[in-house]
Design a protein around this motif. Structure first.
Motif, mmCIF file in Angstrom:
data_model
loop_
_atom_site.group_PDB
_atom_site.id
_atom_site.type_symbol
_atom_site.label_atom_id
_atom_site.label_comp_id
_atom_site.label_asym_id
_atom_site.label_seq_id
_atom_site.Cartn_x
_atom_site.Cartn_y
_atom_site.Cartn_z
ATOM 1 N N ARG A 83 0.851 -1.135 -0.104
ATOM 2 C CA ARG A 83 -0.147 0.054 -0.099
ATOM 3 C C ARG A 83 0.937 1.235 0.074
ATOM 4 N NH1 ARG A 83 -2.462 -2.363 4.566
ATOM 5 N NH2 ARG A 83 -1.733 -0.356 5.574
ATOM 6 N N TYR A 84 0.491 2.245 -0.751
ATOM 7 C CA TYR A 84 1.450 3.217 -1.091
ATOM 8 C C TYR A 84 0.824 4.403 -1.117
ATOM 9 C CZ TYR A 84 0.231 2.690 -5.958
ATOM 10 O OH TYR A 84 -0.531 2.607 -7.108
ATOM 11 N N LYS A 85 1.613 5.776 -0.976
ATOM 12 C CA LYS A 85 0.842 7.152 -1.278
ATOM 13 C C LYS A 85 2.216 7.954 -1.463
ATOM 14 C CE LYS A 85 -1.893 10.833 0.549
ATOM 15 N NZ LYS A 85 -2.814 11.120 1.697
ATOM 16 N N PHE A 86 1.898 8.758 -2.686
ATOM 17 C CA PHE A 86 3.057 9.731 -3.135
ATOM 18 C C PHE A 86 2.586 11.205 -3.059
ATOM 19 C CE2 PHE A 86 4.626 5.864 -4.750
ATOM 20 C CZ PHE A 86 6.246 6.075 -4.878
ATOM 21 N N SER A 87 3.490 12.137 -2.791
ATOM 22 C CA SER A 87 3.142 13.389 -2.683
ATOM 23 C C SER A 87 2.739 14.225 -4.124
ATOM 24 C CB SER A 87 4.278 14.450 -1.959
ATOM 25 O OG SER A 87 5.358 14.153 -2.845
ATOM 26 N N SER A 88 3.181 13.529 -5.202
ATOM 27 C CA SER A 88 2.953 13.960 -6.394
ATOM 28 C C SER A 88 3.428 13.084 -7.326
ATOM 29 C CB SER A 88 3.516 15.445 -6.870
ATOM 30 O OG SER A 88 5.003 15.327 -6.824
ATOM 31 N N ALA A 89 3.061 13.105 -8.529
ATOM 32 C CA ALA A 89 3.514 11.962 -9.757
ATOM 33 C C ALA A 89 5.045 12.001 -9.685
ATOM 34 C CB ALA A 89 2.731 12.321 -11.072
ATOM 35 N N VAL A 90 5.435 10.913 -10.054
ATOM 36 C CA VAL A 90 6.862 10.724 -10.298
ATOM 37 C C VAL A 90 7.184 10.931 -11.634
ATOM 38 C CG1 VAL A 90 8.687 9.005 -10.282
ATOM 39 C CG2 VAL A 90 6.881 8.798 -8.491
ATOM 40 N N ASP A 91 8.028 12.013 -12.025
ATOM 41 C CA ASP A 91 8.264 12.359 -13.265
ATOM 42 C C ASP A 91 9.468 11.750 -13.946
ATOM 43 O OD1 ASP A 91 10.501 13.490 -12.109
ATOM 44 O OD2 ASP A 91 10.074 15.640 -12.512
ATOM 45 N N SER A 92 10.251 10.817 -13.057
ATOM 46 C CA SER A 92 11.187 10.238 -13.871
ATOM 47 C C SER A 92 11.164 8.750 -13.242
ATOM 48 C CB SER A 92 12.685 10.908 -13.427
ATOM 49 O OG SER A 92 13.825 10.111 -13.888
ATOM 50 N N GLY A 93 11.202 7.669 -14.343
ATOM 51 C CA GLY A 93 11.131 6.218 -13.912
ATOM 52 C C GLY A 93 10.021 5.883 -13.531
ATOM 53 N N HIS A 94 9.956 4.565 -12.901
ATOM 54 C CA HIS A 94 8.685 3.707 -12.627
ATOM 55 C C HIS A 94 9.102 2.841 -11.197
ATOM 56 C CE1 HIS A 94 6.620 4.697 -16.494
ATOM 57 N NE2 HIS A 94 8.161 4.661 -16.959
ATOM 58 N N TYR A 95 7.963 2.774 -10.533
ATOM 59 C CA TYR A 95 8.105 1.856 -9.304
ATOM 60 C C TYR A 95 7.388 0.479 -9.688
ATOM 61 C CZ TYR A 95 10.293 5.365 -6.201
ATOM 62 O OH TYR A 95 11.140 5.925 -5.469
ATOM 63 N N TYR A 96 7.871 -0.509 -9.168
ATOM 64 C CA TYR A 96 7.494 -1.766 -9.515
ATOM 65 C C TYR A 96 7.458 -2.697 -8.004
ATOM 66 C CZ TYR A 96 7.927 -1.336 -14.283
ATOM 67 O OH TYR A 96 7.722 -1.059 -15.630
ATOM 68 N N LEU A 97 6.131 -3.529 -7.692
ATOM 69 C CA LEU A 97 6.557 -4.383 -6.590
ATOM 70 C C LEU A 97 7.006 -5.681 -7.455
ATOM 71 C CD1 LEU A 97 5.419 -5.585 -4.026
ATOM 72 C CD2 LEU A 97 3.388 -6.328 -4.976
ATOM 73 N N ILE A 98 8.061 -6.124 -6.708
ATOM 74 C CA ILE A 98 8.639 -7.296 -7.442
ATOM 75 C C ILE A 98 8.769 -8.466 -6.285
ATOM 76 C CG2 ILE A 98 10.217 -6.186 -8.773
ATOM 77 C CD1 ILE A 98 12.479 -6.938 -6.884
ATOM 78 N N VAL A 99 8.389 -9.896 -6.470
ATOM 79 C CA VAL A 99 8.222 -10.975 -5.526
ATOM 80 C C VAL A 99 8.799 -12.160 -6.296
ATOM 81 C CG1 VAL A 99 6.306 -12.193 -4.474
ATOM 82 C CG2 VAL A 99 5.667 -9.723 -5.046
#
Length: 328
Positions: free
Chosen positions: A203-219
């Motif tokens: 579960r996540y929350k950001f202050s604003s959109a990430v303008d560089s790159g991407h986040y992934y959940l890896i399992v």
């Protein structure tokens, strides 16, 4: 070897788990050997480098002999996403709730660097150094290790850039990936993924959109291959950042400037083992200290582990994850 204040030999330890060291062997009597020594400040156990990922002697020291202080000399080469030197040191200290005094070989041209003093789940990072110093220049680290369950302010010493040419990047081709869909209209959410029956959720929350790159959940649940010679059963649950949307190739490239801080994260996995090691690393390859996050374990229906950021958190993690070793 450990020497006392008057020069006497207090303990001799023979490394049990060799890593690409054909010039050495393990004495037969050392395979079951557990080496400790007593001081006025408590009893200490000894391990060396690759030993930290195995049941013997580390787990035997902590679980069978109830050792709470570990001495750890090493020549560790950084591995990503979850096994840089300082990540490994902090995560083991927190996961096993032990004081770990780690001294890495300072050979930065081979990316063998990162030493520290860590005080378990309550104390976290007390003092560490990481990054480039002049070749041949070391640094003496000291810290007051409290016997009380309170967090102390870390003395961080990040000394310049990391040599990315020698970092070992894990093969993630058999991992399960799920993107965190972050945009100005979608700054928070929940993502689940499973691999070989192992379920992980963020579960996540950001202050604003990430303008560089991407986040992934890896399992991942399976065998981690190290140097194509050592095969470790592991379970891994992590959130990683990717530079250009290709987590197989670029999940840990050098840091970049980006907007969009993470303000909360809750990472949960139902592990099959109690030997779970949490860590967070930022885009400058610095540790995110345990003053900024909490790690909890429950044993209902398995070993449910949670890594949760604390109130007021606002950073850009390169990786936040839990690495678990599975033993027979």
């Amino acid at each position: 070897m450990v020497f006392g204040a008057n020069g006497t030999v207090l303990a001799i330890y023979h490394k049990v788990n060799l890593f690409l060291e054909p010039m050495f062997d393990v004495p037969p009597y050392a395979t079951d050997e557990v080496v400790t020594f007593a001081t006025t400040k408590g009893k200490f156990g000894l391990i060396t480098c690759f030993d930290i990922l195995w049941k013997h002697p580390l787990i035997n020291l902590v679980k069978d002999h109830r050792i709470k202080h570990i001495i750890f000399p090493t020549a560790w080469i950084d591995g990503l996403p979850l096994q840089t030197a300082v990540q490994t040191q902090l995560s083991v200290s927190v996961g096993l709730d032990v004081t770990l005094i780690a001294s890495n070989l300072h050979k930065m041209q081979d990316d063998r660097g990162g030493s520290g003093i860590y005080s378990g789940s309550a104390g976290g990072v007390l003092n560490y150094t990481y990054g480039s110093l002049s070749e041949g220049e070391g640094r003496l680290l000291t810290a007051n290790v409290s016997t009380e369950s309170n967090h102390q302010t870390a003395n961080r010493q990040h000394n310049g850039k990391i040599n990315y040419d020698h970092i070992i990047y894990d093969n993630l081709s058999n991992y399960t990936f799920r993107p965190l869909d972050i945009s100005e209209n979608n700054l928070e959410g929940t993502v689940q993924a499973s691999n070989n029956g192992f379920l992980c959720q963020v579960r996540y929350k950001f202050s604003s959109a990430v303008d560089s790159g991407h986040y992934y959940l890896i399992v991942y649940k399976g065998i981690q291959s190290l140097a194509s010679k050592y095969f470790l059963p592991v379970e891994i649950c992590a959130v990683v950042w990717s530079a250009d949307g290709d987590p197989l190739q670029t999940y840990a490239h050098p840091p970049v400037t980006s907007t969009g801080n993470m303000v909360s994260l809750n990472l949960t996995g139902n592990f099959s083992t109690e030997f779970t090691y949490p860590s967070m690393l930022n885009h400058d390859m610095d540790l995110i200290d345990t003053s900024d996050w909490t790690f909890t374990k429950t044993t209902i229906g398995g070993f449910t582990n949670q890594l949760t950021t604390n109130t007021g958190f606002s950073q850009r993690p390169l990786v936040a994850g839990i690495y678990a070793r599975v033993f027979d």
